[in-house]
Design a protein around this motif. Structure first.
Motif, short mmCIF file in Angstrom:
data_model
loop_
_atom_site.label_atom_id
_atom_site.label_comp_id
_atom_site.label_asym_id
_atom_site.label_seq_id
_atom_site.Cartn_x
_atom_site.Cartn_y
_atom_site.Cartn_z
N LEU A 174 34.84 33.98 47.11
CA LEU A 174 33.63 32.97 47.04
C LEU A 174 34.00 32.02 46.75
O LEU A 174 35.06 31.34 46.31
CB LEU A 174 32.40 33.62 46.25
N GLY A 206 35.92 29.89 43.82
CA GLY A 206 37.20 31.02 43.39
C GLY A 206 36.73 32.15 42.83
O GLY A 206 37.51 33.02 42.35
N SER A 207 35.41 32.53 42.91
CA SER A 207 34.94 33.71 42.29
C SER A 207 35.10 34.70 43.15
O SER A 207 35.25 34.67 44.32
CB SER A 207 33.32 33.37 41.89
N GLU A 208 34.93 36.04 42.77
CA GLU A 208 35.30 37.07 43.70
C GLU A 208 34.37 38.24 43.36
O GLU A 208 34.13 38.42 42.17
CB GLU A 208 36.70 37.46 43.35
N LYS A 209 33.95 38.97 44.49
CA LYS A 209 33.10 40.16 44.32
C LYS A 209 34.01 41.16 44.75
O LYS A 209 34.63 41.27 45.67
CB LYS A 209 31.93 39.97 45.20
#
Lengths: 116, 114
Positions: free
Chosen positions: B95, B98-101
């Motif tokens: 996302l 740099g975040s991630e699900k």
């Protein structure tokens, strides 16, 4: 600590009561996730924290669910006015940029919540 | 919306046999994870697959990733009883910021019989 610590490990509560679940991530891990696992099911994303950025709350199933995290430390997941469908294992995971690519996320042992 | 499907969901096999389990995901994903879960326990990370054609092996387990087919496989060689567990795959999408699900499949319960 050496791993992700969650407490309590088990919680039985009456329908309508509020519960608070706690997660202590690995020191230095900037990312923290909460997931829910219903019996015999896969993991369902609830909320994500990354450092001091605004959390991603897109997985929270209703406004009865909320979570907080102070900086890069402990997180609490609060469920208000619990319902029987909230019964599940709530898992917390943490990671850092350095560890994710090689080792994935480190999960805690979970809190088994039973609403009676 | 990213969806992850695993098959089979249940597998009973004899010790010494080989088998491949499959994980399909519906949209482009940057990474693919495999986890193991023993009854009443949390998830243990097995493999992280980062690119098309990635192959990783640990003991009797080998995982591979085909991003064009949106498919990952977990191959079991000469199964032993200790491999009995539930195996989850999870696909991720990066996302903004740099975040991630991670989106998990339902898991495959493996029983290895003597």
């Amino acid at each position: 600590g050496a791993g992700v610590s969650q407490s309590p490990s088990n919680k039985v509560t009456e329908k309508g009561k509020d519960v608070e679940l706690r997660c202590d991530p690995i020191s230095g891990h900037t990312a923290l996730y909460w997931y829910r696992q219903r019996l015999g099911q896969g993991l369902e994303f609830l909320i994500y924290f990354q450092g001091n950025s605004a959390p991603d709350k897109s997985g929270l199933p209703s406004d009865r669910f909320s979570a907080e995290r102070t900086g890069e430390s402990v997180s609490t997941l609060t469920i208000q006015r619990t319902q029987q469908e909230d019964s599940a294992v709530y898992l917390c995971a943490s990671s850092s940029t350095d560890t994710t690519l090689n080792y994935g996320y480190t999960f805690g042992s979970g809190t088994r919540l039973t609403v009676v | 919306e990213l969806k992850v499907e695993q098959n089979p969901l249940f597998l009973s096999m004899q010790e010494g046999k080989n088998y491949t389990i499959y994980c399909n995901y519906s949209t482009t994903s940057d990474r693919l994870y495999w986890y193991r879960q023993d009854p009443g326990k949390s998830l243990e990370s097995l493999f992280v697959l980062l690119s098309n054609g990635a192959v990783k092996q640990e003991g009797r387990l080998m995982a591979s990733l085909d991003t064009k087919a949106r498919l990952s496989t977990l191959h079991i060689t000469a199964a032993v009883h200790d491999l009995s567990a539930t195996y989850f795959c999870a696909a991720s999408s990066l996302l903004q910021g740099g975040s991630e699900k991670l989106v998990f499949g339902k898991g495959m319960k493996l029983t290895v019989n003597p």
